[in-house]
Design a protein around this motif. Structure first.
Motif, PDB file in Angstrom:
ATOM      1  N   PRO A 202       0.807  -1.229   0.000  1.00 11.26           N
ATOM      2  CA  PRO A 202       0.000   0.000   0.000  1.00 11.26           C
ATOM      3  C   PRO A 202       0.837   1.275   0.000  1.00 11.26           C
ATOM      4  CG  PRO A 202      -0.922  -1.609   1.520  1.00 11.26           C
ATOM      5  CD  PRO A 202       0.414  -2.132   1.099  1.00 11.26           C
ATOM      6  N   THR A 203       1.853   1.327   0.864  1.00 12.52           N
ATOM      7  CA  THR A 203       2.689   2.532   0.946  1.00 12.52           C
ATOM      8  C   THR A 203       3.510   2.720  -0.325  1.00 12.52           C
ATOM      9  OG1 THR A 203       2.842   2.264   3.348  1.00 12.52           O
ATOM     10  CG2 THR A 203       4.433   3.734   2.301  1.00 12.52           C
ATOM     11  N   PHE A 204       4.126   1.622  -0.796  1.00 11.22           N
ATOM     12  CA  PHE A 204       4.915   1.701  -2.025  1.00 11.22           C
ATOM     13  C   PHE A 204       4.018   2.114  -3.189  1.00 11.22           C
ATOM     14  CE2 PHE A 204       6.878   0.055  -5.860  1.00 11.22           C
ATOM     15  CZ  PHE A 204       8.215   0.401  -5.703  1.00 11.22           C
ATOM     16  N   GLY A 205       2.818   1.548  -3.258  1.00  9.39           N
ATOM     17  CA  GLY A 205       1.893   1.862  -4.344  1.00  9.39           C
ATOM     18  C   GLY A 205       1.491   3.323  -4.369  1.00  9.39           C
ATOM     19  N   LYS A 206       1.282   3.914  -3.195  1.00 10.74           N
ATOM     20  CA  LYS A 206       0.909   5.337  -3.132  1.00 10.74           C
ATOM     21  C   LYS A 206       2.044   6.215  -3.648  1.00 10.74           C
ATOM     22  CE  LYS A 206      -2.327   4.873   0.735  1.00 10.74           C
ATOM     23  NZ  LYS A 206      -2.583   5.167   2.167  1.00 10.74           N
ATOM     24  N   ARG A 207       3.285   5.897  -3.240  1.00 15.84           N
ATOM     25  CA  ARG A 207       4.429   6.681  -3.713  1.00 15.84           C
ATOM     26  C   ARG A 207       4.614   6.521  -5.218  1.00 15.84           C
ATOM     27  NH1 ARG A 207       9.379   6.189   0.675  1.00 15.84           N
ATOM     28  NH2 ARG A 207       8.162   6.518   2.572  1.00 15.84           N
ATOM     29  N   LEU A 208       4.403   5.306  -5.710  1.00 15.30           N
ATOM     30  CA  LEU A 208       4.550   5.051  -7.143  1.00 15.30           C
ATOM     31  C   LEU A 208       3.512   5.836  -7.938  1.00 15.30           C
ATOM     32  CD1 LEU A 208       5.957   3.423  -9.392  1.00 15.30           C
ATOM     33  CD2 LEU A 208       4.272   1.616  -9.004  1.00 15.30           C
ATOM     34  N   LYS A 209       2.284   5.869  -7.453  1.00 11.73           N
ATOM     35  CA  LYS A 209       1.228   6.620  -8.142  1.00 11.73           C
ATOM     36  C   LYS A 209       1.587   8.104  -8.209  1.00 11.73           C
ATOM     37  CE  LYS A 209      -3.600   8.028  -7.792  1.00 11.73           C
ATOM     38  NZ  LYS A 209      -4.812   8.035  -6.933  1.00 11.73           N
ATOM     39  N   ASP A 243      11.534   2.279 -14.622  1.00  9.47           N
ATOM     40  CA  ASP A 243      12.454   3.249 -14.028  1.00  9.47           C
ATOM     41  C   ASP A 243      11.798   4.012 -12.888  1.00  9.47           C
ATOM     42  OD1 ASP A 243      10.768   4.524 -15.882  1.00  9.47           O
ATOM     43  OD2 ASP A 243      12.166   6.181 -16.146  1.00  9.47           O
ATOM     44  N   LEU A 244      10.469   4.212 -12.982  1.00 10.11           N
ATOM     45  CA  LEU A 244       9.747   4.842 -11.879  1.00 10.11           C
ATOM     46  C   LEU A 244       9.756   3.928 -10.655  1.00 10.11           C
ATOM     47  CD1 LEU A 244       6.559   6.501 -13.437  1.00 10.11           C
ATOM     48  CD2 LEU A 244       8.515   7.634 -12.384  1.00 10.11           C
ATOM     49  N   PHE A 245       9.514   2.641 -10.894  1.00 14.23           N
ATOM     50  CA  PHE A 245       9.574   1.672  -9.810  1.00 14.23           C
ATOM     51  C   PHE A 245      10.942   1.730  -9.129  1.00 14.23           C
ATOM     52  CE2 PHE A 245       5.878  -0.024 -11.870  1.00 14.23           C
ATOM     53  CZ  PHE A 245       5.220  -0.842 -10.957  1.00 14.23           C
ATOM     54  N   ASP A 246      11.998   1.753  -9.970  1.00 12.96           N
ATOM     55  CA  ASP A 246      13.357   1.735  -9.424  1.00 12.96           C
ATOM     56  C   ASP A 246      13.628   2.983  -8.584  1.00 12.96           C
ATOM     57  OD1 ASP A 246      13.876  -0.683 -10.671  1.00 12.96           O
ATOM     58  OD2 ASP A 246      14.817   0.242 -12.428  1.00 12.96           O
ATOM     59  N   ALA A 247      13.162   4.138  -9.073  1.00 18.21           N
ATOM     60  CA  ALA A 247      13.398   5.382  -8.346  1.00 18.21           C
ATOM     61  C   ALA A 247      12.655   5.391  -7.010  1.00 18.21           C
ATOM     62  CB  ALA A 247      12.975   6.578  -9.206  1.00 18.21           C
ATOM     63  N   VAL A 248      11.404   4.952  -7.049  1.00 23.14           N
ATOM     64  CA  VAL A 248      10.610   4.907  -5.817  1.00 23.14           C
ATOM     65  C   VAL A 248      11.202   3.890  -4.849  1.00 23.14           C
ATOM     66  CG1 VAL A 248       8.349   4.331  -4.854  1.00 23.14           C
ATOM     67  CG2 VAL A 248       8.494   5.693  -6.940  1.00 23.14           C
ATOM     68  N   TRP A 249      11.659   2.754  -5.381  1.00 24.72           N
ATOM     69  CA  TRP A 249      12.236   1.726  -4.516  1.00 24.72           C
ATOM     70  C   TRP A 249      13.516   2.218  -3.845  1.00 24.72           C
ATOM     71  CZ3 TRP A 249      11.379  -2.248  -1.686  1.00 24.72           C
ATOM     72  CH2 TRP A 249      12.427  -3.062  -1.273  1.00 24.72           C
TER      73      TRP A 249
END
Length: 259
Positions: A202-209, A243-249
């Motif tokens: 949930p937290t990762f998903g919110k940041r990714l959005k 790349d968005l996933f990688d940056a957020v991660w």
């Protein structure tokens, strides 16, 4: 002919024939001649099948080549193909080893296509089989058209291209960038365990959005997917967004380390 007996039919298979009978409209392979033809011990293979959860076998009264009726062990085609795929190539007769190796390689190719391209098409499919595939693909395309506006347009386009290729009797060519990527899949790739995936998603998903909206000026589309055994509406991302996933991660992982 005694009641309940089944007459043998011949099914073409890699240049040879296997013996089968009809059981409720489905072909069942007669195991004994099939395994002995490639130099394997019949009873060893029967014991193997009886120990496998994927195997379906049945004893049936079969009309043999000499006209006599005998009880024989049969298995459905799915079981027979799985059996061949698990046989040690070094234990078969020398004159059939190359053919078995070729078959197992074809199985591996089909499995790879199933997982990476969404399906596999047999190059030896008959015209009737291809027509049935085309009819099925046409029905799916109509369903995709009805879903317009309900799910993400990128998902619809990718699915429509795949079904058109199948309907034309061709292997689907999927652009790697359009393959869907979910938060759970990405976290698992990073070594996050199953229970932690559910906790962090949930937290990762919110940041990714938020990162997606900042880049594209609009939220990602949505699609229905099965999550934890239930169908849920989730945001849709693709490999093009990795790349968005990688940056957020990277940021997310830093926060986990410092807390």
């Amino acid at each position: 002919m005694p009641q309940g007996s089944n007459e043998v039919v011949h099914i073409p298979f890699h240049g040879d024939e296997i013996l089968a009978i009809d059981v409720d409209g489905k072909p069942y392979v007669v195991v004994k001649p099939a395994v002995e033809a490639i130099g394997l011990d019949y009873w060893a293979q029967i014991r193997k099948l009886r120990e496998r959860s994927w195997a379906t076998t049945a004893s049936k009264a079969v009309v043999a080549a000499d006209g006599k009726v005998r009880d024989m062990v049969t298995c459905d085609v799915r079981t027979f193909l799985m059996l061949l795929a698990t046989i040690d190539e070094n234990r078969v007769a020398a004159d059939v080893k190359d053919k078995l190796v070729a078959y197992q390689a074809e199985v591996a190719d089909a499995i790879e296509a199933y997982w990476t391209q969404g399906g596999a098409l047999n190059p030896r499919a008959t015209r009737q089989q291809l027509d049935e595939i085309a009819e099925s693909a046409e029905r799916r395309i109509r369903m995709l058209g009805a879903a317009k506006g309900l799910v993400d347009d990128r998902w619809l386009e990718a699915m429509a291209r795949e079904q058109l290729a199948i309907g034309l009797g061709r292997e689907p060519e999927q652009d790697p960038a359009t393959r869907f990527l979910t938060v759970a899949e990405y976290l698992e790739e990073q070594g996050v365990s199953g229970s932690e995936v559910r906790k962090l998603s949930p937290t990762f998903g919110k940041r990714l959005k938020l990162a997606y909206v900042a880049r594209r000026g609009e939220p990602p589309g949505k699609s229905l997917r099965f999550v934890d055994g239930a169908q849920r509406e989730v945001f849709v991302y693709t490999e093009a967004d990795r790349d968005l996933f990688d940056a957020v991660w990277a940021e997310f992982n830093d926060d986990l380390v410092t807390t």
